[in-house]
Structures are given as C-alpha cells and as structure tokens.
Design an enzyme around this catalytic site. Structure first.
Site, mmCIF file in Angstrom:
data_model
loop_
_atom_site.group_PDB
_atom_site.id
_atom_site.type_symbol
_atom_site.label_atom_id
_atom_site.label_comp_id
_atom_site.label_asym_id
_atom_site.label_seq_id
_atom_site.Cartn_x
_atom_site.Cartn_y
_atom_site.Cartn_z
ATOM 1 N N ARG A 14 0.631 -1.259 -0.001
ATOM 2 C CA ARG A 14 -0.058 0.022 -0.026
ATOM 3 C C ARG A 14 0.870 1.224 -0.055
ATOM 4 O O ARG A 14 0.367 2.240 -0.617
ATOM 5 C CB ARG A 14 -0.948 0.068 1.108
ATOM 6 C CG ARG A 14 -0.258 -0.121 2.762
ATOM 7 C CD ARG A 14 -1.343 -0.048 3.772
ATOM 8 N NE ARG A 14 -0.541 -0.669 4.882
ATOM 9 C CZ ARG A 14 -0.691 -0.242 6.021
ATOM 10 N NH1 ARG A 14 -1.854 0.735 6.302
ATOM 11 N NH2 ARG A 14 -0.157 -0.784 7.102
ATOM 12 N N GLU A 62 -18.776 3.845 1.271
ATOM 13 C CA GLU A 62 -18.113 3.362 0.149
ATOM 14 C C GLU A 62 -18.961 3.419 -1.352
ATOM 15 O O GLU A 62 -18.497 3.366 -2.151
ATOM 16 C CB GLU A 62 -17.550 1.743 0.359
ATOM 17 C CG GLU A 62 -16.860 1.636 1.436
ATOM 18 C CD GLU A 62 -17.090 1.684 2.917
ATOM 19 O OE1 GLU A 62 -18.564 1.552 2.982
ATOM 20 O OE2 GLU A 62 -16.390 1.769 3.899
ATOM 21 N N ASP A 121 -7.281 -8.520 12.798
ATOM 22 C CA ASP A 121 -8.450 -8.029 12.655
ATOM 23 C C ASP A 121 -9.531 -9.108 12.318
ATOM 24 O O ASP A 121 -10.895 -8.911 12.460
ATOM 25 C CB ASP A 121 -8.625 -6.915 11.260
ATOM 26 C CG ASP A 121 -8.344 -5.525 11.717
ATOM 27 O OD1 ASP A 121 -7.995 -5.446 13.107
ATOM 28 O OD2 ASP A 121 -8.216 -4.756 10.891
#
Lengths: 316, 285
Positions: A14, A62, A121
């Site tokens: 990223r 989104e 997560d």
C-alpha cells in the site's frame, strides 16, 4: 538485467500506492483521490496533505464514494478511490458495476488490507473474495501487484488507461524484491524464476514466498518456474500456456479463495487451450481467523514452507 | 446554445407533444415504465427548454449544465425530450428497447448524445451528480448540475450518503428535483415504507428545500431560478406530481408504474392528450 533482488527492505505494498499518488498528483492536475474514512491506512493522506482541492473525504460510505468518483471522472478526471478490500469492492459492487464499469469512466479502485495478512482483525476484514467479484466485470482491469515497487508501477499504469482498474494491495510489510528496472505491463506476466518441472503462478505476497519455495525445491532436484501474474484480468494466456507446456504441471498460489481468483482464471485458460495436471492453492472455501500475518500464512500453507509442500504433492 | 423558451403556453404544448411521444414509444416497445415517464413531461420540458444551458448540436460542450437522471426507468421521457430538443432524430424514438437501438431500456452513457450517466439500479445517480458538482465548484466553473431522483429511491441508503456529502461541501451548484408521485412498484410509497416528512428530512440534512406543483411549469422554472441564488447549500425541489398525468386511466395508479399501454390504451391516451392540446391552444396568453 537484475530484475529482482534479495532485499533487506520490507514495506507494505500500500505504500507504493501512496507514493505513486503523490507522483501522479505532481504531474497531472486532473488526478483526484477519494477515501472512505481510512486515509492514513490507505496512504491517501499523503495526497490529501499536498492536494487538498483534489481530495474528497467521503466518510464511512463506500457506495457513495464509488458514485462520487464516477461523477468526477465523467468531467474528464482520473480518479482513485481507496478503502479496505472488504468494503470496496466488497460493499459497493453494484456501484462499481453500473456507476463505474457500465459508464466506462476512468475510476481506479485501490483496496488495501486484502488477503489473510490483514491478520489480527480477523475474518470479517480479510478480503479473500475480491478477485472473484471483480474479475467478472466488463471494462474492468484487475491487478494484484507483488510488492511495493510493483504497486507503484501498477498505479501509474492504471492512471494511463482510460478504463477502470482495480488494484489489490496488502497491509503487511513484505520484501521489496522487484526493482525500478523490473518491467511492468498490464496483462503481461513476469517470469521471475525459470523452471521445467512445475510452473507456479502467483500474485501478491505469495510471489516472493513462491520464489523462496522454488530455491528450496531446487535443492531437492525440482525445477520450479515462478510467474508473477500481477494482472488477473486480462489474464496473460500466452505465458500460462507456454509454461504449462514447458513444465507439464501447474500450481496457482494466492492469498484468496480458490474459487474465482487466479486459480480459476488459470484453470479457464488451460481447460480451453492446454489441459494439464493443475492444483489451485489458496484459501479452501472457508473463513479464516485472527492471528499475526506470519502465523496465518503458515497455518494456511501460504508461506514458503507451505507452498513447497503443496507443490511437491502436486507433482507426485 | 439552445434558446430558452419562457412562454408557458408554448412550453405546455411541448410537454403535451412529449407525453404523446412517450405513449407511442412505450406501445411500440411493448415494455417499459408508463406512469412515471408521462408524469415527468412538464418537469423535463421546463429543464430542457427553459432552465438548462445546453446545446443539442454540441452535447459534449464542456461548459454545459449537466442533467443526471438517477431513476433511469423513466428514461422514455428523457429520450422524448432530447429528441424534441434536437439531440437526435425523432423517428429514432420508436426504436426504444429494441435490438441495435441507441435507446436502451435504461440509459447508457456514451450510446446516445445527451445522456450524462448510465443508470437503472436506484440510488446511484445522486452520488454522480454530487461528484460533478464537486468538480465544478473546485474549478470555479459556472455550469450547474441538475439531478432527477424518484421518491421511491429515497429508500436506498446511498441517497442519504450523497445528501450528507453535498451538504458538507456546500454544493450551491447542485439542484435536485424529486419526482414525488407517491407510487413505487409494490404500491403507494407511504404504505411500502413511509418517506414523509421529506421536506423536514432534507432540511435537517442541510439542504434548501422547495415544494412545487410538478405540473406547473412556471413554478418549476421559478424554483430552479431560486436554487441558483442559494450559494451555501444544495437545493432539492420536491415536485409533487401525478403519475400518468393527463391520461385519465393511468393517473395515480401504481399498477401503471412498470407497464406499457396496449393498442387500445394508446388510442384512448392519445385521444385524451389531443383534447388537452386543444384546451392549451385555446388558452389566452
């Protein structure tokens, strides 16, 4: 030419996205960037600080982000939207399909935090289906670069096309093993390791793990080719068929469900052009769990050791 | 640039022509959405013949006002309006929904001149309109964005996401028109899932709200002009319309939401519309 190095440097892919956006922002006043409340973790905050007039913070929305981007692109802009893979394209698939792909506008989706390596997560945040749902969309180019440098190039390549693109990246720091000199062309797979016994096709983090597996396999007398399929759509048929013919066995490796991702794409190519023994390796139709990235790669046999075992078994 | 018509009688006659075109198109197509399309003829006439800065000869003129249609199923009225404004030959209207036609069942950007966005799945158009308005504002352009939304699609969450963002960025260059016709496929909106109080809801979301009679062309034009004078917030014009307006057997009936007229229905509808036309023609100016 030295296309790959054995790196000390570890960075998340990223970061390549954030870096490329800055470069594009300087160069092209028509580049716009949007994010959905995840500016720092998608690295879009770097662009936002420098070009606030061309940055839109849409909040946790989104679907709206995809639509807003479509409207901006309809005014002749090159737009990047960025969020976690489970939310975009996970949450906004209908908007991606109609507002972006059917409109055929220059909106590029960037998903960070894809794959298992999101880690702690847990399953809700591990995008393992994103390639299945994007690979089927007309007009859309789908890419999954192997490291930070390749991501940087993929972002530049996406900006240079007029059609929408999807770029998949990771949260986890991984070796930056490609160099500035490594070629990158949409739709053209990169062969990083030659071999004649088995062809390993991979994308994303598993590419480097497959290279390590290939080195280890070599010591056992197994000659594995490693091919980086950074573009999932359009898939590089020629390279896939060439290496299937050359090696006789094919293994696909990906941080994605085995249904619908690169494994399926390669199987489609081979079934129609050169049927041969093949193994799709990835996540086997299951939700995963919390854990560190390394622990998860190990458990789901997507680290070098695991890949080595899968390949050995596949060519028995 | 297209010349603006301000004579209300002339505009009413154009709306009548558009209604007749829509009835014929839907009969020819054998499928499509009658009530909403016919009910919007007055608003579309106001937009394309009196409100928008646009040029049918140059559909890609960069400084044109944008019209985004969010509830794409009412596209027959948009197609008929565009053809009457001169974007493409009127005879092409009869190809609606047929193989090889530029008039797709739901609008497709890039296929037909004058179409700014592909639509169909509800709730998506407002976001696109907001995106366009953001660009115009950031680049200090004078063109505006006019977006048509339906009342039924207010049930989509994305509409409210877009509404919040438009208020955040103070998009004074955005005018939304809601077709408040009270029907959706399964029945009356207030029975399917109540939408009211819409005016208060949009005010609470930071919008300037104007309620108008959606068949009164003067009121529609005035409301659009008022929206131009509001700089600090986006405007929504809630246009109260009668679905199927001016065709007696379609008026107010949700059964006509998604159904085309038969031959008999068409003949009856056209005869009624001809009567209305005569009444308009007889009006004093």
């Amino acid at each position: 030419m030295n296309l790959i190095t054995n790196p000390e440097l570890k960075k998340p892919s990223r970061d390549g996205f954030g870096k490329a956006l800055l470069e594009l922002g300087e160069k092209n006043p028509d580049v716009w960037v949007l994010t959905a409340d995840v500016s720092e973790s998608t690295r879009t905050h770097l662009f936002a600080e420098k070009f606030p007039q061309r940055f839109v913070q849409v909040g946790v929305a989104e679907q709206n982000m995809a639509g807003i981007a479509s409207g901006i692109a309809a005014c002749g802009k090159t737009v990047f939207i960025s969020a976690y893979g489970v939310f975009s394209p996970g949450r906004n698939w209908d908007q991606l399909r109609v507002s972006i792909c059917y409109n055929d506008v220059n909106v590029n989706l960037h998903a960070s935090h894809t794959g298992l390596t999101v880690g702690p997560d847990g399953a809700s945040h591990q995008a393992l289906e994103d390639l299945s749902i994007t690979r089927c969309l007309p007009n859309l180019i789908v890419m999954s670069p192997a490291d930070m440098e390749e991501t940087r190039k993929a972002v530049h390549a996406a900006a240079a096309t007029k059609t929408p693109c999807y770029i998949r990246t990771s949260r986890e720091k991984t070796p930056v093993f490609t160099t500035e000199a490594t070629p990158f062309e949409i739709g053209k797979a990169n062969v990083y390791h030659e071999g004649k016994d088995v062809a390993i096709f991979a994308h994303g983090i598993p590419v480097y793990e497959s290279l390590k597996a290939a080195e280890s396999l070599k010591k056992k007398g197994i000659d594995a080719a490693v091919i980086d399929c950074h573009t999932i759509k359009p898939i590089d048929k020629d390279t896939i068929v060439k290496y299937a013919k050359q090696c006789g066995h094919v293994v696909t490796v990906e941080e994605h469900q085995i249904n619908g991702g690169l494994g399926s794409a390669v199987a489609e190519v081979l079934a129609e052009n050169y049927p041969c023994p093949m193994k799709r390796h990835g996540v086997y139709d299951t939700f995963c769990e919390s854990g560190s990235a390394r622990e998860l790669l190990k458990k789901y046999m997507l680290d070098a050791e695991g890949i080595e075992k899968v390949v050995e078994k596949a060519i028995l | 640039m297209m010349k603006r018509i301000t004579n209300i009688k002339k505009l009413n006659l154009i709306a009548n022509t558009i209604r007749q075109d829509v009835v014929k198109m839907l009969y020819e197509a054998k499928s499509g959405h009658s009530a909403g399309s016919i009910g919007l003829a007055d608003i579309y006439t106001a937009l394309y013949f009196s409100v928008l800065y646009h040029d049918p000869q140059k559909p890609d003129w960069p400084d044109r006002d944008r019209h985004v249609l969010s509830n794409g199923h009412v596209c027959p009225v948009l197609y008929a309006t565009l053809a009457n404004a001169g974007y493409f030959p009127k005879k092409e209207l009869m190809t609606l929904r047929k193989l090889g036609s530029r008039l797709q069942g739901h609008p497709h950007r890039g296929t037909l001149p004058g179409i700014e966005n592909s639509s169909g799945p509800l709730g998506q158009g407002l976001s696109q309109a907001v995106g366009m308005a953001l660009v115009a504002k950031a680049e200090q352009k004078k063109w505006r964005v006019y977006c048509m939304v339906s009342d039924g699609e207010q049930q989509e969450g994305q509409i409210w996401e877009a509404a919040m963002l438009a208020a955040k960025y103070k998009l004074g260059n955005l005018t939304v028109i809601m077709d408040r016709n009270n029907i959706q496929i399964d029945g009356y909106t207030e029975e399917v899932v109540p939408l009211e109080p819409l005016t208060e809801k949009y005010r609470a979301f930071g919008w300037h709200v104007i309620d108008v009679d959606g068949h009164n062309i003067k009121q529609i034009i005035d409301a659009c002009n008022e929206s131009r004078a509001v700089y600090e917030r986006p405007t929504i014009i809630i246009a109260h319309t009668i679905p199927g307006k001016a065709v007696s057997f379609m008026e107010h009936r949700f059964e006509w939401h998604g159904k085309p007229p038969s031959k008999e229905d068409m003949d009856k509808a056209l005869a009624e519309l001809e009567n209305v036309r005569k009444l308009i023609e007889e009006e004093e100016i």
